[in-house]
Structure formats: structure tokens, C-alpha cells
Scaffold this motif. Sequence first.
Motif, mmCIF file in Angstrom:
data_model
loop_
_atom_site.group_PDB
_atom_site.id
_atom_site.type_symbol
_atom_site.label_atom_id
_atom_site.label_comp_id
_atom_site.label_asym_id
_atom_site.label_seq_id
_atom_site.Cartn_x
_atom_site.Cartn_y
_atom_site.Cartn_z
ATOM 1 N N THR A 12 -2.739 6.376 -12.101
ATOM 2 C CA THR A 12 -3.736 5.761 -11.218
ATOM 3 C C THR A 12 -4.869 5.152 -12.037
ATOM 4 O O THR A 12 -5.878 5.797 -12.317
ATOM 5 N N THR A 13 -4.680 3.909 -12.422
ATOM 6 C CA THR A 13 -5.665 3.193 -13.240
ATOM 7 C C THR A 13 -6.726 2.545 -12.348
ATOM 8 O O THR A 13 -6.543 2.453 -11.128
ATOM 9 N N PRO A 14 -7.824 2.077 -12.947
ATOM 10 C CA PRO A 14 -8.797 1.305 -12.162
ATOM 11 C C PRO A 14 -8.122 0.147 -11.415
ATOM 12 O O PRO A 14 -8.448 -0.128 -10.258
ATOM 13 N N ILE A 29 -6.488 -3.182 1.543
ATOM 14 C CA ILE A 29 -7.208 -2.720 2.741
ATOM 15 C C ILE A 29 -7.950 -3.896 3.377
ATOM 16 O O ILE A 29 -7.939 -4.063 4.597
ATOM 17 N N THR A 89 -5.710 -1.859 -4.410
ATOM 18 C CA THR A 89 -5.742 -1.157 -3.123
ATOM 19 C C THR A 89 -6.897 -1.663 -2.258
ATOM 20 O O THR A 89 -6.743 -1.832 -1.040
ATOM 21 N N ALA A 90 -8.047 -1.908 -2.880
ATOM 22 C CA ALA A 90 -9.194 -2.462 -2.135
ATOM 23 C C ALA A 90 -8.797 -3.781 -1.476
ATOM 24 O O ALA A 90 -9.104 -4.023 -0.295
ATOM 25 N N HIS A 124 -6.767 0.924 -8.018
ATOM 26 C CA HIS A 124 -7.803 0.973 -6.975
ATOM 27 C C HIS A 124 -8.302 -0.426 -6.598
ATOM 28 O O HIS A 124 -8.602 -0.681 -5.433
ATOM 29 N N LEU A 125 -8.413 -1.308 -7.582
ATOM 30 C CA LEU A 125 -8.874 -2.675 -7.284
ATOM 31 C C LEU A 125 -7.870 -3.378 -6.367
ATOM 32 O O LEU A 125 -8.254 -4.041 -5.393
ATOM 33 N N SER A 140 -0.641 9.453 -3.845
ATOM 34 C CA SER A 140 -1.928 9.181 -3.187
ATOM 35 C C SER A 140 -3.074 9.163 -4.194
ATOM 36 O O SER A 140 -4.076 9.861 -4.026
ATOM 37 N N PHE A 141 -2.905 8.364 -5.236
ATOM 38 C CA PHE A 141 -3.969 8.135 -6.221
ATOM 39 C C PHE A 141 -4.320 9.374 -7.051
ATOM 40 O O PHE A 141 -5.431 9.504 -7.544
ATOM 41 N N TYR A 162 0.846 -1.203 0.000
ATOM 42 C CA TYR A 162 0.000 0.000 0.000
ATOM 43 C C TYR A 162 0.881 1.252 0.000
ATOM 44 O O TYR A 162 0.641 2.213 -0.740
#
Lengths: 323, 323
Positions: free
Chosen positions: B171-173, B183, B179-180, B176-177, B165-166, B156
Motif C-alpha cells: 500500500t504505497t502513497p 472515489i 483511490t482518491a 491512496h492517490l 483494504s490498504f 476500487y
Amino acid sequence: MTENEIAKIREKIFQSKKILITTHINPDGDGIGSGLALVNKLIKLKKKVSFINRDPLPKIYKFLPGSKRVKNLSKINENFDLAIILECPEIERTGNIIDFKKQVKYSINIDHHIGNMMYADLNVIDSKAAAVGIQIYKMMKGFNWYIDKDIATCIYTSIIIDTGSFRYSNTTPEVHLITAELIKAGANPEFIASEVYATTKNSTELFRRMLSELKIIKNIGWSFITKDMLKKTRADESDTDNFINSIRSIKEVDIAVLFKEYGKNITKASFRSKNGFDVNVIAKKFGGGGHKHAAGCVISQPLKKAEKSVISEIFQYYKDKIK
Amino acid sequence: MTENEIAKIREKIFQSKKILITTHINPDGDGIGSGLALVNKLIKLKKKVSFINRDPLPKIYKFLPGSKRVKNLSKINENFDLAIILECPEIERTGNIIDFKKQVKYSINIDHHIGNMMYADLNVIDSKAAAVGIQIYKMMKGFNWYIDKDIATCIYTSIIIDTGSFRYSNTTPEVHLITAELIKAGANPEFIASEVYATTKNSTELFRRMLSELKIIKNIGWSFITKDMLKKTRADESDTDNFINSIRSIKEVDIAVLFKEYGKNITKASFRSKNGFDVNVIAKKFGGGGHKHAAGCVISQPLKKAEKSVISEIFQYYKDKIK
């Protein structure tokens, strides 16, 4: 958002011709982004939609698709079939721009505050939603609405504002999953961040002067912006929107306050907090409100007097807890 | 990362007992985060793993799990079965801490720079990966390794550093996937951001002084940090790591430079750019390197002289393009 809620909102939207959208006084990126996401879609559905708030659109949100449709009025003299009220825990947070009972046939309250007063005909409250924008996204998915680039841009903006660009504790895996979808739909992270967090030569100089006035006593950090500082740096008031977060992020600071001189006897105070300190209770004592970690109020006192009142109130309120 | 690459790396890791991990000089959060993600897993596999870089671990990464194992040496006198080299487009970027031909049986180069020199036995280059951390994540998923909280925290961190920080255009989809997932695995966004972007009373005062020295001419913005400024504010050198981004984000600035006085005749220059301006070419002229939008170099000149050399080089290089 339950299936029943989604069905009810859909029914009401399709039944209504004239729709009012509104958010709280001193609107922020969540209220504006959520509202504009709706506006962009409702226009395409040939609805007569008005997005009216008591206070003006902050300059940093002018890049949002549809922003020219956002109006501000202290009193609306029209009637509506439907009002969608965004991010207002109490009806008074709308600034009482309309008599919802007399001028509006049906009202829907969409919010993520704990303790929302459930003042509308339909109340759709999800205190776990990181932003009202997330609620709007789920609602639109529930409607099977196509999320285009404009809508994605508005919802993306609402999310970064209410999660502090994915840094606050409300940033769940779901926030990132939805954000991935919004980027796929066309939201441009670099462009949006450059608009929302834009600094300029002038705003940077104002920021430097604000830092020169910064005081940190115990775990309270505060500073101010005078009209004279704005004039001398040729910066814009809206340039100061992110200043408070810089005070909040200082390690020694749990409670951050920024005072802005609005007039001889009008001072605006913005609050941010961390580590469990509640600034909503402080803002409420001065007739304002917000969330536990982000709140604001307007005080009918000159800057220096307001500063003294607020800071001593904080010390008083937290006298046992302050380090 | 192809299935073949994943199979080959896995084979080499399982064959090796003594493993060296290293990243580039002046290590950043991507190199450190990626390296520590590996360290945390390899220890559990009972490997004898060393994470050694030429330069010290920046203070802001001390919170990372396993950070106590990160060492810095100008010369390693040991032999290894395997070396994994992270985020080094050229072998020299490691700072030549080891003779990879003589002291290492097999070397793997994992990087996301365009123009990587393919200097290792196995070169795994993905210029579309937002961070080397993303490559490491995919590799671990390819291995079917369980990603625990410690590994998730390290990856992360590598992602937020290399995507701003995105906010950056990388910063592609997919970012974020992933990163999800991180988390879900236990990475705590609020905690990590509070460590990586921590400011203090002292660093804020240093930042204010840095802004007092800020110059903006045409679309170039630059400032400096002297040893005296550090001493007077009692701030730490590592506190200045994020200062350059604040210069970059000023609307009028396309090329941002921050000079830091390291010694009487040693000045470090950090570069950031946007809107298509390439700072890697500038840093390279002074013996440094990096990416198009983020680079650095060390100049054997006193601060003021280095400032003059670099700024005139930028003007010279971009004389037709500068606004």
C-alpha cells in the motif's frame, strides 16, 4: 479549519509554557492518535506538555510514539496555561478531570461532532472531518510544521480508527490524499494495522466464545464478555476492542451491542449501527454517548440485568422502525 | 506502464472486433475487478467482448457492474482478434480454456507477478503495482479514457482485495492517490466493503465452527471447512473467502492454511503468510501457485489426508526456519 482559527491556535501555543492535552473518557484511537501527534511536536518546541485522560490508554495504542507520556487521573491538581480538548462534544466527556475555568487560562476545543456544545474559549469544530486527526493534520500544515514519521504514525492511526480502515461513509477522497502524505512521511500501514488489529491465539479463542453467545433478534445483534471468559481464555480486556465491529458487519444486523462485565454491578455496553439507526440516543439514555453509529455507556447493573435493560430499551425506542 | 506499451495496447484494441478477457483459475477480486473495468469500457466502444474464466465468478463479486457478462467454460470454441490475460504469471494459470496460438490473433499479458513467464505477444508486467487494477487504471488514464462510476467501482474492488483494504505492505502513497480519484469518480467505499466483506448470520456460525477446529503449532495455523459444516450452517462456500485472513492475522501465526472439502477426493488449500515466509513454494509443490504471501492449490486427496500432506510439507520445507 479557517486561517483565523489556525492563527489563534498558533498564537496560544506559542504564548503557553504548560499545556494540557486531553480526550474523552474511554479514549479511542482518534483521541489518542491526535493527542500524541500534538505531544510529539510540542515536546520538540520545548513545551511542558501533559497528555492526561480520565481512563487508561488502551493496550493496542502502546506502540504509538510517545505513548509512555499518556497518563490517566481522575483529578488533576495542577494549573495550565493552555488546554487542548480533543473529540469531546461536551465538557463532561473529559470526565471532569480538571476545573477548566479555574485551573486553565485558555481552552481550545477541537472536535468533529455535530452538536458540539462550544464550551471552550476557542471552539474549532468540523463535523465533516472524518477524524479529529484530520483536523490536527490540517492545523499542522497550516502552521507549516514538518510532519515526521512519529506524527504521521499517530495521525494515520486516528484515521483508520475513525474510518474503519477506509470503509465507513466518511472516507472521502481527501482522507486518501492525506493518507498518501502520511505514508510518504513514514507511516507504515502494515505495521500499524498489525498493532491496532492484532489478534492472538487467546483473543481468537475469546472471540469464538463471544460468537457462541451471539443472539440476533430482528435486526439487533448482541453478545457479551464475562470476567470468567477472559480468565479462561487468558485474553486481555483490550483484545475485545474490535469484537463489536464483527457483530455490526453481519448483514442481518443494523444495531450491534457488546456487553462487558467490569464488576459485579458494573457493565460496559458498546454500540455500533448502520443503515441510519442511531445508537447515540440509546447510549445517552444510559448516561453515555458517542456518535450516531458508534457509542458506549457504563451501566451500574450486573451483566445480565444490563443486557435486559439495554435490549428492551432498543426495542422500545425503535419499535416502529425495527424490521 | 510505458508510453510504448500504452500505444501498442491502444492500437490492438482499436484494431480488434472480438476481444477475449480472461483471468486465472479460482478468480479473485483483482482479476475480476480489472477484467470488468475493461469490459465496461469495451462495450461502450462497441467491441464484441467476452470475459470468460475457467472457474465461476465468486458470489461476493456479483455486485460489480457488468458481472452478469462473466462466464466460465473449461473450453472455448471460438476465435478472437485479441485476448487480454489478467494476473496470470504462467499461461497455464488460465486453466487452458483456449488455444491462444490457434484461436487468438494477438495476446496481451497484463500482470504484477515477479517471474511472469512472458508468454504473450505483448507482456506488460509491473511487479511494483499493488494490483493489476492499478495497471488497468494507469492504462486507461494513458488512453485518456473517462473513468466512470462503474469502472471506478471495479478498480476500487481490485485494489482493496490485493492490498487487504490498504493494510498490506504494497500500500504505497500512489495506491491512496489513485483511490482518491476512484472515489471522486463515484466508487462508494462503504457499499463496496459491505459487499466484499459481507458476513451473514450463517457465515458467522460457520466461522465460529471453523475457529473450533483451529490448530496452531509453532508458527503455523490451520483449520478446515467440511461439506457437512457448510450444510449444517446453511452457509455458502463463497462465504469462506475471507476466513483465511483471520488465521493469518493471529500474532503467533506466520503461515496460515485453510482446507476446504470439495469432494471425497478433492481438497482445496488456501495459504497466507507474513514475516517473510513464502507460501507460493508450498502451493507449487501441490500443483498450485500464487504470490509469496497468498497462494492456493487443489489436492486430489480427502480432506484429512490432504491436511496431513500439506502440514508435514510445510514443516519439512521450513524445518530450520520455523520458530
